[in-house]
Design an enzyme around this catalytic site. Structure first.
Site, PDB file in Angstrom:
ATOM      1  CG  HIS A 156      -1.063   6.302  15.593  1.00 28.10           C
ATOM      2  ND1 HIS A 156      -1.404   7.336  14.766  1.00 28.10           N
ATOM      3  CD2 HIS A 156       0.184   5.931  15.198  1.00 28.10           C
ATOM      4  CE1 HIS A 156      -0.419   7.579  13.912  1.00 28.10           C
ATOM      5  NE2 HIS A 156       0.555   6.732  14.156  1.00 28.10           N
ATOM      6  N   GLY A 187       0.823  -1.210   0.000  1.00 24.04           N
ATOM      7  CA  GLY A 187       0.000   0.000   0.000  1.00 24.04           C
ATOM      8  C   GLY A 187       0.853   1.255   0.000  1.00 24.04           C
ATOM      9  CG  ASP A 230      -0.840   3.347   7.017  1.00 21.57           C
ATOM     10  OD1 ASP A 230      -1.460   2.466   7.644  1.00 21.57           O
ATOM     11  OD2 ASP A 230      -0.152   4.221   7.574  1.00 21.57           O
ATOM     12  CE  LYS A 250      -1.365   3.929  11.086  1.00 16.59           C
ATOM     13  NZ  LYS A 250      -1.124   4.890  10.011  1.00 16.59           N
ATOM     14  CG  ASN A 271       9.134  11.051  -7.440  1.00 16.62           C
ATOM     15  OD1 ASN A 271       9.268  10.014  -8.100  1.00 16.62           O
ATOM     16  ND2 ASN A 271       9.676  12.191  -7.812  1.00 16.62           N
ATOM     17  CE1 TYR A 294       0.826   9.268  10.524  1.00 17.90           C
ATOM     18  CE2 TYR A 294      -0.218   8.223   8.645  1.00 17.90           C
ATOM     19  CZ  TYR A 294       0.551   8.141   9.788  1.00 17.90           C
ATOM     20  OH  TYR A 294       1.058   6.920  10.175  1.00 17.90           O
TER      21      TYR A 294
HETATM   22  P1  NAP Z   1       9.350   5.111   4.268  1.00 17.11           P
HETATM   23  O1  NAP Z   1       8.169   4.705   3.485  1.00 17.11           O
HETATM   24  O2  NAP Z   1      10.318   4.089   4.691  1.00 17.11           O
HETATM   25  O3  NAP Z   1      10.170   6.231   3.496  1.00 17.11           O
HETATM   26  C1  NAP Z   1       9.545   7.317   2.913  1.00 17.11           C
HETATM   27  C2  NAP Z   1      10.609   8.202   2.280  1.00 17.11           C
HETATM   28  O4  NAP Z   1      11.314   7.487   1.291  1.00 17.11           O
HETATM   29  C3  NAP Z   1      10.071   9.457   1.632  1.00 17.11           C
HETATM   30  O5  NAP Z   1      10.991  10.495   1.910  1.00 17.11           O
HETATM   31  C4  NAP Z   1      10.087   9.142   0.150  1.00 17.11           C
HETATM   32  O6  NAP Z   1      10.270  10.339  -0.575  1.00 17.11           O
HETATM   33  C5  NAP Z   1      11.286   8.222   0.031  1.00 17.11           C
HETATM   34  N1  NAP Z   1      11.162   7.204  -1.010  1.00 17.11           N
HETATM   35  C6  NAP Z   1      10.038   6.542  -1.386  1.00 17.11           C
HETATM   36  N2  NAP Z   1      10.303   5.640  -2.350  1.00 17.11           N
HETATM   37  C7  NAP Z   1      11.640   5.725  -2.591  1.00 17.11           C
HETATM   38  C8  NAP Z   1      12.512   5.030  -3.476  1.00 17.11           C
HETATM   39  N3  NAP Z   1      12.071   4.100  -4.318  1.00 17.11           N
HETATM   40  N4  NAP Z   1      13.829   5.384  -3.477  1.00 17.11           N
HETATM   41  C9  NAP Z   1      14.287   6.343  -2.644  1.00 17.11           C
HETATM   42  N5  NAP Z   1      13.501   7.025  -1.769  1.00 17.11           N
HETATM   43  C10 NAP Z   1      12.187   6.718  -1.733  1.00 17.11           C
HETATM   44  O7  NAP Z   1       8.916   5.908   5.595  1.00 17.11           O
HETATM   45  P2  NAP Z   1       7.578   6.395   6.276  1.00 17.11           P
HETATM   46  O8  NAP Z   1       6.864   7.397   5.464  1.00 17.11           O
HETATM   47  O9  NAP Z   1       7.951   6.733   7.655  1.00 17.11           O
HETATM   48  O10 NAP Z   1       6.690   5.059   6.401  1.00 17.11           O
HETATM   49  C11 NAP Z   1       5.707   4.717   5.455  1.00 17.11           C
HETATM   50  C12 NAP Z   1       4.319   4.906   6.021  1.00 17.11           C
HETATM   51  O11 NAP Z   1       4.150   4.146   7.207  1.00 17.11           O
HETATM   52  C13 NAP Z   1       3.985   6.339   6.466  1.00 17.11           C
HETATM   53  O12 NAP Z   1       3.736   7.197   5.371  1.00 17.11           O
HETATM   54  C14 NAP Z   1       2.784   6.064   7.348  1.00 17.11           C
HETATM   55  O13 NAP Z   1       1.636   5.854   6.539  1.00 17.11           O
HETATM   56  C15 NAP Z   1       3.201   4.782   8.054  1.00 17.11           C
HETATM   57  N6  NAP Z   1       3.824   5.022   9.374  1.00 17.11           N
HETATM   58  C16 NAP Z   1       3.151   4.597  10.487  1.00 17.11           C
HETATM   59  C17 NAP Z   1       3.686   4.810  11.741  1.00 17.11           C
HETATM   60  C18 NAP Z   1       2.939   4.343  12.966  1.00 17.11           C
HETATM   61  O14 NAP Z   1       3.272   4.780  14.075  1.00 17.11           O
HETATM   62  N7  NAP Z   1       1.973   3.470  12.829  1.00 17.11           N
HETATM   63  C19 NAP Z   1       4.928   5.446  11.892  1.00 17.11           C
HETATM   64  C20 NAP Z   1       5.614   5.839  10.732  1.00 17.11           C
HETATM   65  C21 NAP Z   1       5.056   5.612   9.481  1.00 17.11           C
HETATM   66  P3  NAP Z   1       9.343  10.763  -1.848  1.00 17.11           P
HETATM   67  O15 NAP Z   1       7.944  10.960  -1.350  1.00 17.11           O
HETATM   68  O16 NAP Z   1       9.976  12.030  -2.290  1.00 17.11           O
HETATM   69  O17 NAP Z   1       9.482   9.638  -2.843  1.00 17.11           O
END
Ligand code: NAP
Length: 321
Positions: free
Chosen positions: A119, A22, A52, A86, A276, A57
């Site tokens: 959450h 997702g 998600d 959440k 992106n 957020y």
């Molecule tokens: P992530 O998905 O590990 O990393 C996101 C980052 O990576 C963004 O800066 C994105 O930038 C970049 N990125 C994406 N695809 C890429 C690729 N192919 N190559 C290089 N860079 C890339 O981190 P996250 O946003 O923390 O985690 C994902 C999701 O998990 C969140 O959006 C949220 O929905 C959920 N989350 C939940 C909790 C919780 O407490 N339950 C905590 C943290 C996160 P661009 O947008 O510029 O591509």
């Protein structure tokens, strides 16, 4: 209507299905207006069907706007799209859980939420206005609410049909056990959403969850590059790992694709965030190759117990996505 990702779903313990891949929608501290709407619309056009989100957020209205626009133009039907939200830490007291859900439903303007999560297992001072209530000195105010009381209201939200499935996030094994051992438990959590990537592979928790028929959803699967201010500079950057790069080069795949494939291959649901177009497309292209047992073993061996997301950020108390 359909999408190439459609067959890739996992069965939840309540009979519903969750797409194994997702889009994370937590963008930055202050999401840029309009950015989420555009990204989610593009994602749906590309074939993403699982989103998600969270009240915390601050952009659920935009996620909802995009989903509704794509339903209106007949790209998808409501039942094709899976939306997770959440309940935030200031809403954990039983009188506030439903208020949080009502706020989310009003923001997304959908009749129901597919999956609703607690959450974090700990509460902050109850509040409907502030995400991080603090005292005069700036200290974040905690609350000793028992998440099992929160869980009872989550169960009634499911029974009322406002949410299809209920689960938890950021729970450790002991906390999950407390829920599972509740007298009169009506519904087990369908999932536990936790930080999970090769540097923090959660092997033990994954085993425990699998044993109890609870799906592990891995957040920050790319090592959380988004909130650079939340990431301590001394922590190694996952996507720069030389072993992962070697595997990616051999398979003609990016490191991001390798770490995402690693998760789905071990049954972990992944929700990488990208707004992106190129990277969104790249991230979903993980179902046309397989990692060998040897490669899976190598990736498992990279675990360093590095948690990128912590509640304590630069001494300012809880601050987390
Ligand atoms: P992530 O998905 O590990 O990393 C996101 C980052 O990576 C963004 O800066 C994105 O930038 C970049 N990125 C994406 N695809 C890429 C690729 N192919 N190559 C290089 N860079 C890339 O981190 P996250 O946003 O923390 O985690 C994902 C999701 O998990 C969140 O959006 C949220 O929905 C959920 N989350 C939940 C909790 C919780 O407490 N339950 C905590 C943290 C996160 P661009 O947008 O510029 O591509």
């Amino acid at each position: 209507m359909g999408s190439a990702l459609d067959p890739h779903r996992v069965l939840l313990n309540d009979g519903n299905y969750l797409p194994i891949f997702g889009l994370g929608t937590s963008s930055t501290d202050k999401p840029v207006k309009g950015e989420t709407v555009e990204a989610v619309k593009i994602a749906i056009e590309m074939g993403y069907r699982h989103f998600d989100g969270a009240l915390m957020y601050g952009n659920e209205d935009e996620v909802g706007e995009a989903i509704r626009a794509k339903i209106a133009d007949r790209t998808v039907k409501r039942e094709d799209v899976f939306y997770t939200s959440k309940v935030w830490m200031t809403y954990l007291s039983p009188t506030l859980v439903q208020k949080a859900l009502e706020k989310t439903l009003k923001d997304v303007q959908l009749d129901y939420i597919d999956l609703y999560l607690v959450h974090w297992p700990m509460g902050l001072k109850p509040s409907e206005n502030e995400l991080f209530p603090s005292d005069a000195s700036g200290k974040i105010l905690m609350d000793d609410v028992d998440f099992r009381e929160t869980w009872k209201v989550m169960e009634s939200c499911k029974e009322a049909g406002l949410v299809r499935s209920i689960g938890v996030s950021n729970f450790n094994r002991a906390q999950l056990e407390m829920v599972l051992k509740m007298p009169n438990l009506k519904y087990k959590p369908v999932c536990n959403q936790v930080e999970c990537h090769p540097y923090f592979n959660q092997n033990k928790l994954l085993k425990y969850c699998q044993h109890n028929n609870i799906v592990l959803v891995g957040y920050s699967p790319l090592g959380k590059l988004n909130y650079s201010k939340f990431v301590s500079p001394e922590k190694p950057i996952l996507l720069n790992d030389p072993e992962l790069k070697k595997i990616g080069d051999k398979l003609h795949k990016s490191v991001a694709q390798v770490v995402l494939r690693y998760q789905v291959q071990r049954g972990v649901v992944v929700i990488p965030k990208s707004f992106n177009q190129g990277r969104m497309k790249q991230n979903m292209a993980i179902f046309d190759f397989e990692l060998t047992n040897e490669e899976m073993k190598t990736i498992n061996g990279l675990n360093k117990s590095i948690r990128y997301v912590t509640l304590e950020q630069k001494g300012s108390g809880p601050k987390c996505p």
